[in-house]
Design a protein around this motif. Structure first.
Motif, PDB file in Angstrom:
ATOM      1  N   GLY A 548       0.812  -1.211   0.000  1.00 29.81           N
ATOM      2  CA  GLY A 548       0.000   0.000   0.000  1.00 29.81           C
ATOM      3  C   GLY A 548       0.846   1.262   0.000  1.00 29.81           C
ATOM      4  N   SER A 549       1.975   1.233   0.713  1.00 25.32           N
ATOM      5  CA  SER A 549       2.853   2.402   0.729  1.00 25.32           C
ATOM      6  C   SER A 549       3.657   2.534  -0.554  1.00 25.32           C
ATOM      7  N   LEU A 550       3.869   1.406  -1.283  1.00 28.27           N
ATOM      8  CA  LEU A 550       4.641   1.450  -2.520  1.00 28.27           C
ATOM      9  C   LEU A 550       3.799   1.807  -3.739  1.00 28.27           C
ATOM     10  N   LEU A 551       2.497   1.611  -3.678  1.00 30.55           N
ATOM     11  CA  LEU A 551       1.642   1.847  -4.844  1.00 30.55           C
ATOM     12  C   LEU A 551       1.778   3.256  -5.418  1.00 30.55           C
ATOM     13  N   PRO A 552       1.743   4.335  -4.601  1.00 26.06           N
ATOM     14  CA  PRO A 552       1.914   5.679  -5.194  1.00 26.06           C
ATOM     15  C   PRO A 552       3.232   5.827  -5.938  1.00 26.06           C
ATOM     16  N   ILE A 553       4.295   5.195  -5.419  1.00 28.04           N
ATOM     17  CA  ILE A 553       5.594   5.284  -6.096  1.00 28.04           C
ATOM     18  C   ILE A 553       5.562   4.512  -7.408  1.00 28.04           C
ATOM     19  N   LEU A 554       4.951   3.321  -7.384  1.00 29.46           N
ATOM     20  CA  LEU A 554       4.884   2.507  -8.597  1.00 29.46           C
ATOM     21  C   LEU A 554       4.064   3.197  -9.688  1.00 29.46           C
ATOM     22  N   ARG A 555       3.016   3.917  -9.295  1.00 29.81           N
ATOM     23  CA  ARG A 555       2.204   4.614 -10.292  1.00 29.81           C
ATOM     24  C   ARG A 555       3.014   5.692 -11.016  1.00 29.81           C
ATOM     25  N   ARG A 556       3.893   6.364 -10.284  1.00 26.37           N
ATOM     26  CA  ARG A 556       4.672   7.447 -10.897  1.00 26.37           C
ATOM     27  C   ARG A 556       5.922   6.947 -11.611  1.00 26.37           C
ATOM     28  N   LEU A 557       6.318   5.687 -11.378  1.00 28.36           N
ATOM     29  CA  LEU A 557       7.578   5.185 -11.912  1.00 28.36           C
ATOM     30  C   LEU A 557       7.620   5.155 -13.438  1.00 28.36           C
ATOM     31  N   PRO A 558       6.607   4.651 -14.167  1.00 29.99           N
ATOM     32  CA  PRO A 558       6.694   4.640 -15.642  1.00 29.99           C
ATOM     33  C   PRO A 558       6.870   6.029 -16.239  1.00 29.99           C
ATOM     34  N   GLU A 559       6.133   7.005 -15.704  1.00 28.10           N
ATOM     35  CA  GLU A 559       6.243   8.360 -16.238  1.00 28.10           C
ATOM     36  C   GLU A 559       7.645   8.920 -16.029  1.00 28.10           C
ATOM     37  N   ARG A 560       8.195   8.705 -14.844  1.00 28.39           N
ATOM     38  CA  ARG A 560       9.530   9.232 -14.573  1.00 28.39           C
ATOM     39  C   ARG A 560      10.585   8.506 -15.394  1.00 28.39           C
ATOM     40  N   ALA A 561      10.441   7.187 -15.560  1.00 29.63           N
ATOM     41  CA  ALA A 561      11.388   6.449 -16.386  1.00 29.63           C
ATOM     42  C   ALA A 561      11.350   6.939 -17.834  1.00 29.63           C
ATOM     43  N   ASP A 562      10.154   7.227 -18.343  1.00 31.76           N
ATOM     44  CA  ASP A 562      10.022   7.731 -19.711  1.00 31.76           C
ATOM     45  C   ASP A 562      10.694   9.092 -19.859  1.00 31.76           C
ATOM     46  N   ARG A 563      10.515   9.964 -18.872  1.00 28.01           N
ATOM     47  CA  ARG A 563      11.128  11.293 -18.935  1.00 28.01           C
ATOM     48  C   ARG A 563      12.649  11.189 -18.903  1.00 28.01           C
ATOM     49  N   ILE A 564      13.186  10.308 -18.048  1.00 24.83           N
ATOM     50  CA  ILE A 564      14.638  10.167 -17.947  1.00 24.83           C
ATOM     51  C   ILE A 564      15.215   9.590 -19.235  1.00 24.83           C
ATOM     52  N   SER A 565      14.572   8.538 -19.777  1.00 21.42           N
ATOM     53  CA  SER A 565      15.076   7.929 -21.014  1.00 21.42           C
ATOM     54  C   SER A 565      14.987   8.907 -22.182  1.00 21.42           C
ATOM     55  N   GLY A 566      13.913   9.713 -22.242  1.00 18.62           N
ATOM     56  CA  GLY A 566      13.790  10.707 -23.309  1.00 18.62           C
ATOM     57  C   GLY A 566      14.865  11.769 -23.223  1.00 18.62           C
ATOM     58  N   ALA A 567      15.129  12.245 -21.994  1.00 21.77           N
ATOM     59  CA  ALA A 567      16.184  13.247 -21.827  1.00 21.77           C
ATOM     60  C   ALA A 567      17.546  12.672 -22.176  1.00 21.77           C
ATOM     61  N   LEU A 568      17.768  11.388 -21.845  1.00 20.43           N
ATOM     62  CA  LEU A 568      19.041  10.748 -22.161  1.00 20.43           C
ATOM     63  C   LEU A 568      19.211  10.586 -23.666  1.00 20.43           C
ATOM     64  N   ALA A 569      18.123  10.211 -24.368  1.00 20.64           N
ATOM     65  CA  ALA A 569      18.201  10.031 -25.817  1.00 20.64           C
ATOM     66  C   ALA A 569      18.449  11.347 -26.536  1.00 20.64           C
ATOM     67  N   ASN A 570      17.906  12.428 -26.042  1.00 21.52           N
ATOM     68  CA  ASN A 570      18.072  13.731 -26.686  1.00 21.52           C
ATOM     69  C   ASN A 570      19.306  14.482 -26.193  1.00 21.52           C
ATOM     70  N   GLY A 571      20.076  13.877 -25.308  1.00 17.40           N
ATOM     71  CA  GLY A 571      21.278  14.538 -24.793  1.00 17.40           C
ATOM     72  C   GLY A 571      20.982  15.681 -23.848  1.00 17.40           C
ATOM     73  N   ARG A 572      19.831  15.666 -23.213  1.00 21.01           N
ATOM     74  CA  ARG A 572      19.440  16.750 -22.307  1.00 21.01           C
ATOM     75  C   ARG A 572      19.450  16.334 -20.842  1.00 21.01           C
ATOM     76  N   LEU A 573      20.001  15.162 -20.537  1.00 20.61           N
ATOM     77  CA  LEU A 573      20.030  14.689 -19.150  1.00 20.61           C
ATOM     78  C   LEU A 573      21.096  15.472 -18.381  1.00 20.61           C
ATOM     79  N   SER A 574      20.683  16.091 -17.318  1.00 23.44           N
ATOM     80  CA  SER A 574      21.609  16.907 -16.518  1.00 23.44           C
ATOM     81  C   SER A 574      21.393  16.619 -15.042  1.00 23.44           C
ATOM     82  N   LEU A 575      22.398  16.973 -14.272  1.00 24.67           N
ATOM     83  CA  LEU A 575      22.363  16.778 -12.819  1.00 24.67           C
ATOM     84  C   LEU A 575      22.464  18.137 -12.158  1.00 24.67           C
ATOM     85  N   ASN A 576      21.486  18.470 -11.359  1.00 23.07           N
ATOM     86  CA  ASN A 576      21.442  19.784 -10.713  1.00 23.07           C
ATOM     87  C   ASN A 576      21.847  19.631  -9.248  1.00 23.07           C
ATOM     88  N   VAL A 577      22.951  20.244  -8.903  1.00 22.11           N
ATOM     89  CA  VAL A 577      23.448  20.202  -7.527  1.00 22.11           C
ATOM     90  C   VAL A 577      23.405  21.611  -6.962  1.00 22.11           C
TER      91      VAL A 577
END
Length: 657
Positions: A548-577
């Motif tokens: 039950g505590s993991l379900l909210p995280i699992l729901r958001r995981l596909p969207e976040r994975a898609d955003r990260i892979s898209g940014a990586l494919a387009n060369g726009r992946l950056s790390l903000n410190v």
């Protein structure tokens, strides 16, 4: 000069003085950044005006060469002297350390009462032979005899002093981590010899608190109390509905006396910790602070009624503890000075007769019930009785334990309860690494700490204190706290309250059943919890909660994975410190930069002032002053003000914890 001119001059000077004081107040509060009282502003203004008058008499009136160009210099002198006085006054006597005039008379009255009480306590201590007090005599027979003599003297002095001091002795009687066994044995016999308050004073208090006549609430109310203590006394009564009850009534006028004794206790504790080695070793100031907080809660019976309700509700969730109960109370009849609850027939454990009537096996069973119930309260319920000394536990003729006096009840949130359960599980498994992980999850580690060395210390502590054959007592918890304190780690107050509760309970269990082994019982409790957690229904419930505590995280995981892979494919992946993300770092750097900037400006203005003052150039304003020299004096004032500002900030930072 006629009378009218005199009055006009007086009014003019008064108005100018008031305006100047207002301007000075705003200026000082702006440049120093603190609130300054009216009294200090007036004194600073008078000193500034006096300095300016002295300047005029020395450099203006004698030379008869006044010019409006000197006005900035005159104002600068006034402000410089006024601010200098305020800075020195703040450093020597910080604002707020001296009471306001409207507090003087009550303050003097409290001081007189405190002085009389000091004299009374000192006389009691001298009469009982308590001074000089040395609780840490050597372990020789002579040292043991000296400790026993001092323990008898301490018990007699606390009984004679009465009030909060008897309560303090009762708390100390359970602290085997602080005092030798001779003191524990004597203080466990501490009794309050307090005469009962007269019924003539109790009845008006009852009617005032209840808002009606006593006869309208109780069919009978015994004027002679069942028990009388320093804070309140308990009367037997019967409600109009027929239930026999115990009515706990606060003594009239007791709160000011309790506050006076608390104040004296805190002052004595801080003085002892500052002036004696044994006071620092025992941590008497921290002990006194905890005692004061607990006693203040105890004098408000509404707190106790709310705690009783919370404890009764959590106790209903544990039918296995049928041999332990919480008295029922009547909320509609409870106020800050009255507590009405069911009458319980029995004796407290502090009464030797209560223990003598039961066999050793029965007493060991009672000790196990108390210990398991307390662990359940801490780990499962998050609401636990924090003051389980023998006087707060009643044993009924049928062998049931009844908890009393709920003025001190601790509370833990769900996260702390999980962490405590983790510590208990690691202890049962003998896993020092998991034990260290669970223990350090409670606290925030300093940035510069050597975590590897700290974990080694925790591992050594577990091997020495919690290994096979060890005997657990309150010193285990005390040494754990000292281990963390030595590494500059502050333990959460809620967790410290739980440890103190177990420390108090340990003394009670040892008194109830000397053969009771807390370590073995804790291991058995942990073993039972592990077995319960391994049952199929418990595993299913745990898995269900985790999922039950993991379900909210699992729901958001596909969207976040898609955003990260898209940014990586387009060369726009950056790390903000983010640098300096911690507000404490930003505050420190801001203060240092401000301090350096003001120091730099003060130095520059000082050099410019020196150059201008020694210069003979510039238009001649007076026979002895040039315009450049006047500018030099103004820069001297500015440099002085900035220097005072720097000194004030430096000393204020040193006082800030």
């Amino acid at each position: 000069m006629n009378t009218t001119d005199v009055l006009v001059n007086i009014v003019t000077v008064t108005v100018l003085t008031v305006v100047f004081m207002i301007i000075l107040t705003a200026f000082v509060r702006r440049i120093l950044g603190v609130h300054v009282g009216l009294g200090r502003i007036v004194i600073a203004g008078v000193l500034g005006l006096a300095a300016e008058v002295g300047f005029e008499s020395r450099f203006v009136w004698n030379q008869q060469a006044y010019t409006p160009a000197l006005v900035p210099v005159q104002l600068g002198i006034i402000i410089l002297v006024a601010v200098a006085f305020l800075v020195i006054a703040e450093l020597l006597v910080p604002a707020g350390s001296i009471p306001r005039p409207d507090q003087w008379i009550p303050g003097l009255r409290r001081r007189a009462e405190r002085t009389r009480r000091y004299a009374e306590i000192t006389n009691i201590a001298l009469r009982r032979g308590l001074l000089p007090f040395r609780p840490n005599a050597d372990a020789s027979p002579a040292g043991s005899a000296e400790r026993r003599r001092q323990a008898r003297a301490l018990r007699g002095a606390l009984e004679d002093a009465g009030g909060a001091f008897v309560k303090l002795g009762q708390v100390l009687s359970t602290r085997s981590d602080l005092l030798p066994v001779e003191f524990l044995e004597e203080l466990s016999q501490l009794q309050e010899r307090v005469p009962a308050a007269e019924w003539a004073t109790i009845r008006p208090l009852l009617e005032q608190e209840l808002g009606r006549a006593v006869d309208e609430v109780f069919t009978s109310f015994e004027p002679t109390p069942l028990a009388a203590a320093s804070i309140g006394q308990v009367h037997r009564a019967v409600l109009v509905t027929g239930e026999p009850v115990a009515a706990k009534v606060q003594r009239p006028g007791i709160i000011p006396l309790i506050e006076r004794d608390i104040d004296i206790t805190l002052r004595i504790a801080r003085r002892l910790e500052a002036s004696t080695e044994w006071g620092r070793a025992l941590g008497v100031a921290e002990l006194a602070d905890g005692f004061a907080d607990s006693l203040r809660d105890e004098v408000d019976y509404r707190v106790e009624a709310a705690n009783m309700a919370a404890m009764a509700q959590t106790q209903q969730a544990h039918p296995e503890n049928e041999r332990l109960s919480i008295p029922k109370h009547y909320p509609e009849l409870c106020t800050s000075r009255i507590l009405v609850m069911d009458l319980v027939d029995g004796r407290t454990l502090s009464d030797p007769v209560a223990i003598a009537e039961h066999s050793e096996a029965e007493r060991a069973h009672h000790a196990s019930t108390l210990f398991r119930s307390t662990l359940t309260q801490i780990i499962d319920d998050g609401t636990f009785h924090a003051d389980l000394h023998p006087g707060n536990i009643m044993l009924t003729p049928d062998g049931q334990l009844v908890l009393l006096d709920f003025g001190s009840v601790g509370r833990l949130d769900s996260e702390l309860r999980k962490q405590i359960a983790g510590v208990l599980l690691a202890f049962y498994r003998g896993d020092s690494r998991t034990f260290a992980d669970a223990l350090l999850a409670f606290v925030e580690l300093p940035d510069d700490i050597d975590e590897f060395q700290l974990r080694r210390q925790i591992g050594a502590f577990m091997s020495n204190k919690l290994g096979p054959g060890s005997i657990i007592d309150v010193t285990v918890f005390t040494e754990m706290v000292r281990l963390l304190s030595a590494n500059r780690i502050a333990m959460p107050s809620e967790l410290a309250s739980a440890f103190r509760a177990i420390a108090t309970l340990e003394g009670t269990l040892r008194y109830l059943s000397p053969s009771f082994r807390m370590l073995d019982e804790a291991a058995e409790f942990a073993r039972h919890r592990v077995a319960e957690a391994g049952r199929p229904d418990a595993l299913y419930a745990t898995a269900k909660d985790e999922l039950g505590s993991l379900l909210p995280i699992l729901r958001r995981l596909p969207e976040r994975a898609d955003r990260i892979s898209g940014a990586l494919a387009n060369g726009r992946l950056s790390l903000n410190v983010r640098l300096l993300a911690d507000h404490r770092d930003r505050t420190l750097i801001r203060e240092l930069v401000n301090l350096l900037a003001i120091t730099f400006l003060a130095g520059v203005f000082g050099l410019m002032a020196a150059m201008l003052l020694v210069s003979s150039g510039g238009p001649q304003v007076t026979p002895t002053l040039t315009l450049f020299q006047i500018f030099g004096y103004l820069l001297v004032v500015t440099s002085g003000l900035l220097t005072l500002k720097v000194l004030f900030d430096v000393f204020r930072l040193r006082r800030t914890p």
